[in-house]
Design a protein around this motif. Structure first.
Motif, PDB file in Angstrom:
ATOM      1  N   TRP A  32     -13.664 -51.339 -83.158  1.00  0.00           N
ATOM      2  CA  TRP A  32     -14.052 -50.044 -82.596  1.00  0.00           C
ATOM      3  C   TRP A  32     -13.702 -48.899 -83.553  1.00  0.00           C
ATOM      4  O   TRP A  32     -12.834 -49.041 -84.412  1.00  0.00           O
ATOM      5  CB  TRP A  32     -13.332 -49.809 -81.257  1.00  0.00           C
ATOM      6  CG  TRP A  32     -13.788 -50.727 -80.148  1.00  0.00           C
ATOM      7  CD1 TRP A  32     -15.066 -51.074 -79.842  1.00  0.00           C
ATOM      8  CD2 TRP A  32     -12.939 -51.388 -79.193  1.00  0.00           C
ATOM      9  NE1 TRP A  32     -15.078 -51.920 -78.753  1.00  0.00           N
ATOM     10  CE2 TRP A  32     -13.793 -52.125 -78.324  1.00  0.00           C
ATOM     11  CE3 TRP A  32     -11.559 -51.436 -78.965  1.00  0.00           C
ATOM     12  CZ2 TRP A  32     -13.307 -52.896 -77.270  1.00  0.00           C
ATOM     13  CZ3 TRP A  32     -11.077 -52.192 -77.915  1.00  0.00           C
ATOM     14  CH2 TRP A  32     -11.949 -52.913 -77.075  1.00  0.00           C
ATOM     15  N   CYS A  33     -14.332 -47.740 -83.344  1.00  0.00           N
ATOM     16  CA  CYS A  33     -14.036 -46.572 -84.164  1.00  0.00           C
ATOM     17  C   CYS A  33     -12.624 -46.065 -83.832  1.00  0.00           C
ATOM     18  O   CYS A  33     -12.230 -46.073 -82.665  1.00  0.00           O
ATOM     19  CB  CYS A  33     -14.985 -45.418 -83.876  1.00  0.00           C
ATOM     20  SG  CYS A  33     -16.714 -45.869 -83.907  1.00  0.00           S
ATOM     21  N   ASP A  55     -12.100 -47.068 -75.849  1.00  0.00           N
ATOM     22  CA  ASP A  55     -12.042 -48.502 -75.570  1.00  0.00           C
ATOM     23  C   ASP A  55     -10.669 -49.105 -75.865  1.00  0.00           C
ATOM     24  O   ASP A  55     -10.239 -50.044 -75.194  1.00  0.00           O
ATOM     25  CB  ASP A  55     -13.114 -49.244 -76.379  1.00  0.00           C
ATOM     26  CG  ASP A  55     -14.517 -49.042 -75.799  1.00  0.00           C
ATOM     27  OD1 ASP A  55     -14.612 -48.690 -74.606  1.00  0.00           O
ATOM     28  OD2 ASP A  55     -15.493 -49.234 -76.527  1.00  0.00           O
ATOM     29  N   GLN A 101     -20.278 -51.998 -77.145  1.00  0.00           N
ATOM     30  CA  GLN A 101     -18.900 -51.847 -77.636  1.00  0.00           C
ATOM     31  C   GLN A 101     -17.927 -52.364 -76.595  1.00  0.00           C
ATOM     32  O   GLN A 101     -17.004 -53.105 -76.895  1.00  0.00           O
ATOM     33  CB  GLN A 101     -18.604 -50.360 -77.916  1.00  0.00           C
ATOM     34  CG  GLN A 101     -19.506 -49.716 -78.933  1.00  0.00           C
ATOM     35  CD  GLN A 101     -19.194 -50.190 -80.350  1.00  0.00           C
ATOM     36  OE1 GLN A 101     -18.605 -51.255 -80.553  1.00  0.00           O
ATOM     37  NE2 GLN A 101     -19.607 -49.388 -81.323  1.00  0.00           N
ATOM     38  N   ASN A 140     -19.109 -44.457 -71.138  1.00  0.00           N
ATOM     39  CA  ASN A 140     -19.023 -43.389 -72.145  1.00  0.00           C
ATOM     40  C   ASN A 140     -20.267 -42.509 -72.137  1.00  0.00           C
ATOM     41  O   ASN A 140     -20.497 -41.711 -73.033  1.00  0.00           O
ATOM     42  CB  ASN A 140     -18.766 -43.977 -73.545  1.00  0.00           C
ATOM     43  CG  ASN A 140     -19.800 -45.044 -73.903  1.00  0.00           C
ATOM     44  OD1 ASN A 140     -20.785 -45.213 -73.186  1.00  0.00           O
ATOM     45  ND2 ASN A 140     -19.565 -45.749 -74.988  1.00  0.00           N
ATOM     46  N   GLY A 162     -23.212 -46.708 -77.261  1.00  0.00           N
ATOM     47  CA  GLY A 162     -22.379 -46.626 -78.447  1.00  0.00           C
ATOM     48  C   GLY A 162     -22.865 -47.551 -79.552  1.00  0.00           C
ATOM     49  O   GLY A 162     -23.167 -47.115 -80.666  1.00  0.00           O
ATOM     50  N   GLN A 168     -14.890 -42.923 -70.429  1.00  0.00           N
ATOM     51  CA  GLN A 168     -14.377 -43.344 -71.735  1.00  0.00           C
ATOM     52  C   GLN A 168     -15.023 -42.531 -72.842  1.00  0.00           C
ATOM     53  O   GLN A 168     -16.218 -42.667 -73.095  1.00  0.00           O
ATOM     54  CB  GLN A 168     -14.690 -44.839 -71.921  1.00  0.00           C
ATOM     55  CG  GLN A 168     -14.411 -45.388 -73.289  1.00  0.00           C
ATOM     56  CD  GLN A 168     -15.664 -45.949 -73.967  1.00  0.00           C
ATOM     57  OE1 GLN A 168     -16.508 -46.563 -73.316  1.00  0.00           O
ATOM     58  NE2 GLN A 168     -15.784 -45.735 -75.271  1.00  0.00           N
ATOM     59  N   CYS A 225     -16.547 -41.511 -76.184  1.00  0.00           N
ATOM     60  CA  CYS A 225     -17.076 -42.151 -77.385  1.00  0.00           C
ATOM     61  C   CYS A 225     -17.023 -41.084 -78.460  1.00  0.00           C
ATOM     62  O   CYS A 225     -17.803 -40.134 -78.438  1.00  0.00           O
ATOM     63  CB  CYS A 225     -18.509 -42.621 -77.154  1.00  0.00           C
ATOM     64  SG  CYS A 225     -19.404 -42.994 -78.677  1.00  0.00           S
ATOM     65  N   PHE A 258     -20.382 -40.698 -80.828  1.00  0.00           N
ATOM     66  CA  PHE A 258     -21.733 -40.311 -80.407  1.00  0.00           C
ATOM     67  C   PHE A 258     -21.846 -39.393 -79.197  1.00  0.00           C
ATOM     68  O   PHE A 258     -22.909 -38.847 -78.943  1.00  0.00           O
ATOM     69  CB  PHE A 258     -22.589 -41.569 -80.169  1.00  0.00           C
ATOM     70  CG  PHE A 258     -22.766 -42.375 -81.419  1.00  0.00           C
ATOM     71  CD1 PHE A 258     -23.517 -41.870 -82.480  1.00  0.00           C
ATOM     72  CD2 PHE A 258     -22.153 -43.610 -81.575  1.00  0.00           C
ATOM     73  CE1 PHE A 258     -23.671 -42.605 -83.657  1.00  0.00           C
ATOM     74  CE2 PHE A 258     -22.292 -44.343 -82.740  1.00  0.00           C
ATOM     75  CZ  PHE A 258     -23.055 -43.844 -83.785  1.00  0.00           C
TER      76      PHE A 258
HETATM   77  S1  SF4 Z   1     -17.978 -46.386 -77.986  1.00  0.00           S
HETATM   78 FE1  SF4 Z   1     -18.351 -44.831 -79.551  1.00  0.00          FE
HETATM   79  S2  SF4 Z   1     -16.360 -44.431 -80.400  1.00  0.00           S
HETATM   80 FE2  SF4 Z   1     -16.192 -46.300 -79.281  1.00  0.00          FE
HETATM   81  S3  SF4 Z   1     -16.502 -47.839 -80.800  1.00  0.00           S
HETATM   82 FE3  SF4 Z   1     -18.458 -47.421 -79.875  1.00  0.00          FE
HETATM   83  S4  SF4 Z   1     -19.390 -45.867 -81.157  1.00  0.00           S
HETATM   84 FE4  SF4 Z   1     -17.277 -45.960 -81.691  1.00  0.00          FE
END
Ligand code: SF4
Ligand SMILES: Cc1ncc(C[n+]2csc(CCOP(=O)(O)OP(=O)(O)O)c2C)c(N)n1
Ligand SMILES: [Mg+2]
Lengths: 302, 572
Positions: free
Chosen positions: A15-16, A21, A50, A120, A124, A197, A199, A202
């Protein structure tokens, strides 16, 4: 310090940095640890997204299926082996979009599973398109003039479906979320926990700041068993967003239906404990023939 | 074969064609006679034009005839549609009060079914009246019919039984009193024959139960619903979880969940539903999840002909599901073969951890036939389990034969992940090209073992001399698959009587294709003719792709109706 939690997964997470998450993962891990269950007795089921990667990041059994299709296999697993604790980790696209139809019917069946939606308000994994819960006006590459469709209200929907346990949380509230998930698991029947949640990559509208300013915890003056009041609560969204248990009810579960009919899922005769060894053993045949005298009586009907 | 009689019972949906046929078939079976019965029905619940064809003989029969010796016409339209199919010396039974007949000749036998029914207590009894008259015409004792009625209506109470018995006797007596001199044929009961009367849906459903099915999820769709219904009817007795899914996508994914948890799982569907399952089948491929999929074909595309027959999904099933993965495809030719094939499908799907398809069609599903009692001593339901698993447990361990150890959650203190992504040996997502190659190759290595398993083609007809010699071999070989076993077999019988050198090669297993057997059995054939219910000659294409052998002629039919011997003979 070494993590001694049996559910803890040591490995790379994709994940970012800063994604909500991670917080939900912590909550799930916390809940599982509090349940007095072994990892081998738990199955995490997911679709694709995600959120749906989560089963890979917990040390338990996992079924990471198709986009939108987490609930049907979760049904198959729980119906056949009710001793398993089944949690579904899914996204707003996975659960309310691609798999929306399954949600209706999984609730109708009242299968005893806990569904955790990482909401989110965006897609994602596919890089930022609108999801069924995106707000009207949100601009994305596939909605360049802004989202026009009305967002789906999972809480109001779940109350309409008389879901036994309906809750909303916010990923940042790790302990609070863990406690809600625990209550969901302990509920007999279907539990839906929609978790707000952020994100960070995005969703530039519904950010940590946006949620933190709005969410408030329901206190004990709120009665989640009052369906009409719960419905009213479910419509609250905007400057103030309630989190906590929003609705509770009781209804015959799928397991209870099977019991009433006298159908006992037949875990294979092969379902005996398999030994652990240093090397993998060979595959061997195990008889799974049903009672031959009963089969014979079927033949005599023709 | 000392006699071979065909009866057509025709009328509108809802007029009770099936109730008449049911008594008749059961009684014929109890008399040790061989029957083969096919229903031709429209996709509606009331009205229209439907008929049931029943063929009766003292030897086994495998197909339907175009003409009939006896027509039971329940409405005027049925007389008009079918009267020319009844030759001189045949019989047309009808009710003179409700059915208009232009210039009746001496084939016509008026029976006032409605009036007799009213006398017996209710107009709904007219089906039992008809059954009584037909039995009298066939000169078959009505005792077995009485027994059947007592059993059939046991739950409805004495009064209903009594009325039906009275109706049966009235229909029987009316025929004898008014048409005593009408001698039809010498039907001799063969009480010593021990047969069962079963339709194709029941044969597959019964096979699934005997094969240890523990979970079925499906969505209703003709002509597959019969299999689902049969299994569900026995679910309580055999502790099978049966769930009507919200759609076919759910059905296949539910089955895969159950399979993951250790169940012998299956689903049933027809064309459109199968299309919806495509992604789930691909999931079964990558997860290496055993699952049995029954596809009862109807003609397409799209909704096509909902209640008609076809064999159009073969090439689709061969490729269904994106990506590449091995699978079993079976297409049984008759009910006994369907019963055992279904059991094999469960065992083999389990052994190789691949989806197994069973292709039937509307004709096969709805056809009743007498068959010799299935030998239950031959039934083996076997699941495959590792005796020991290593630490960590590697669900997708790379092995020589491609089969990895499949255990279920809670069979030990291990955990594992089943994943729709390409994955490592322990089930985690990977994008590593080398691991990817190893996994693809592992999955396809199973084909070598699968190829050796159950499902060799059946050769029927002029004696086969295997070792390369062409002497005594059939000049003409008909190739067919699935439900056309019976009609092609009878075509061969018929041509042999004309001293033609012919044989049939019937394929039950279509994938992995029994290449070696096909090549050796077809060696020396002067003429190869494929017989299929589709436009493109799909099996012929597969045969050519797999063996290089090209059929000389293709007899194809895609009007939604089954083949008859007459139809095939006209085209050779
Ligand atoms: S939900 Fe958004 S922030 Fe989280 S991993 Fe996916 S793209 Fe990245
Ligand atoms: C059948 C199918 N369609 C589309 C996709 C591509 N896809 C993967 S995840 C996803 C959306 C995920 O959104 P959500 O469920 O909200 O999960 P998130 O990534 O936001 O956590 C899409 C469209 C897919 N994998 N399968
Ligand atoms: Mg999302």
């Amino acid at each position: 310090m070494e993590n001694t939690n049996p559910f803890h997964y040591e490995g790379e997470l994709s994940w970012c940095p800063g994604c909500g998450d991670f917080q939900i993962l912590k909550s799930v891990e916390k809940t599982l640890t509090s349940l007095n269950k072994k990892p081998s007795e738990v199955v995490l089921v997911s679709g694709i997204g995600q959120a749906a990667k989560l089963p890979h990041y917990i040390h338990a059994n996992g079924f990471n299926g198709l986009h939108g299709r987490a609930l049907p296999p979760a049904f198959g697993i729980k119906a056949f082996n009710r001793d398993l604790t089944v949690l579904v980790t899914t996204g707003d696209g996975d659960c309310y979009g691609e798999g929306g139809n399954h949600l209706i019917h999984a609730i109708r069946r009242n299968i005893d599973i806990t569904v955790i939606v990482h909401n989110n308000q965006v897609y994602g994994l596919t890089k930022g398109q609108a999801s069924p819960t995106s707000e009207v006006g949100m601009v994305t590459k596939t909605q360049p003039y802004g989202v026009v469709s009305l967002p789906f209200n999972p809480i109001a929907f779940a109350i309409a479906m008389d879901t036994p346990f309906v809750a909303r949380s916010y990923s940042k509230e790790i302990d609070f979320t863990a406690e809600l998930i625990r209550q969901g698991v302990e509920t007999k029947g279907f539990a839906l926990i929609d978790i707000l949640q952020p994100c960070v990559s995005f969703n530039k509208i519904n950010t940590y700041q946006w949620y933190s300013q709005r969410v408030y915890k329901l206190d004990n003056t709120y009665d989640p068993t009052n369906r009409v009041k719960a419905f009213e609560k479910s419509l609250e969204w905007g400057d103030k967003i309630p989190i906590g248990v929003i609705y509770r009810s009781q209804r015959q579960t799928y397991d209870e239906t099977l019991d009433r009919l006298g159908i006992k899922p037949q875990i294979n005769p092969a379902h005996n404990l398999i030994q652990r060894g240093s090397s993998q053993g060979v595959m061997c045949g195990v008889n799974t023939l049903p009672d031959l005298s009963k089969v014979k009586s079927l033949l005599s009907e023709f | 074969m000392s006699f071979d009689i065909s009866i057509k019972i025709a009328g509108q949906a809802g007029q009770g064609i099936q109730s008449i046929a049911e008594i008749l078939l059961k009684v014929l079976k109890l008399n040790g006679l061989h029957v083969f019965a096919y229903q031709d029905y429209m996709s509606r619940v009331r009205g229209g034009h439907n008929f049931m064809q029943v063929r009766i003989s003292d030897s086994p029969v495998y197909s339907i005839k175009e003409d009939c010796n006896i027509l039971v016409a329940l409405d005027t339209n049925s007389v008009d549609v079918h009267r020319n199919e009844v030759p001189k010396g045949g019989a047309i039974i009808y009710d003179p009060h409700s059915t208009m007949v232009d210039s009746p000749d001496n084939r016509f036998i008026p029976i006032p079914m409605n009036n007799l029914a009213k006398e017996a207590g209710s107009p709904v009894l007219s089906n039992t009246i008809s059954a009584g008259s037909i039995l009298a015409l066939l000169d078959i004792d009505k005792m077995d019919a009485e027994e059947f009625i007592k059993k059939q209506f046991a739950k409805k109470g004495e009064e209903v039984i009594g009325k039906n018995l009275k109706a049966l006797a009235k229909g029987y007596a009316y025929f004898l009193e008014n048409f005593r001199n009408w001698k039809f044929t010498d039907i001799k009961a063969q009480k010593k024959n021990k047969t069962i009367l079963i339709n194709g849906s029941e044969a597959v459903g019964f096979g699934a139960i005997a094969g240890g099915c523990q979970f079925i999820a499906a969505y209703p769709m003709s002509p597959s619903t019969g299999v689902f219904t049969y299994i569900t009817g026995k679910a309580k007795e055999f502790n099978i979880i049966s769930e009507q899914a919200e759609d076919e996508i759910a059905a296949i994914n539910m089955a895969l969940g159950a399979s993951f948890a250790g169940a012998r799982a299956m689903t049933t569907t027809s064309g459109g539903g199968l299309s919806l399952m495509a992604e789930g089948l691909s999931l079964a491929g990558v997860m290496e999840a055993p699952v049995v999929v029954v596809n009862a074909q109807r003609p397409g595309p799209a909704t096509g002909l909902a209640t008609r027959t076809g064999q159009e999904d073969l090439e689709y099933v061969l490729h269904i599901g994106h990506g590449e993965f091995p699978r079993f495809i079976f297409a049984p030719g008759h009910h006994e073969e369907a019963f055992f094939t279904t059991i094999h499908a469960f065992n083999l799907s389990d052994k190789y951890q691949v989806p197994a398809f069973i292709l039937i069609d509307q004709y096969f599903a709805d056809t009743y036939a007498t068959e010799k009692e299935f030998d239950l001593n031959k039934v083996k339901a076997i699941s495959y389990q590792p005796s020991v698993v290593s630490t960590p447990y590697l669900r997708y361990k790379i092995t020589k034969d491609g089969v990895s150890p499949r255990a279920y959650p809670m069979q030990g203190d291990f955990t594992f992940i089943a994943d729709s992504h390409e994955h490592t040996e322990n089930g985690h997502i990977t994008e590593d090209g080398e691991v990817r190659n190893k996994m693809v190759e592992k999955r396809f290595r199973k084909l070598k073992g699968m190829q050796k398993e159950f499902g060799k083609p059946t050769y029927y007809g002029d004696k086969l001399v295997p070792s390369g010699s062409e002497k005594g071999k059939a000049k003409t070989v008909f190739i067919t698959w699935g439900s056309n076993y019976g009609v092609v077999r009878e075509t061969v019988d018929c041509l042999k009587k004309q001293k033609r050198s012919v044989a049939m090669l019937h394929f039950n297993r279509i994938y992995p294709f029994p290449r070696k057997e096909a090549v050796s059995l077809l060696k020396g054939a002067k003429e190869i003719i494929t017989v299929e219910n589709n436009y493109q000659g799909q099996f012929g294409n597969i045969l050519k792709a797999e063996t290089g052998i090209e059929a000389d002629r293709k007899i194809l039919k895609y009007d939604g109706r089954p083949f008859t011997v007459e139809y095939i003979l006209k085209r050779i």
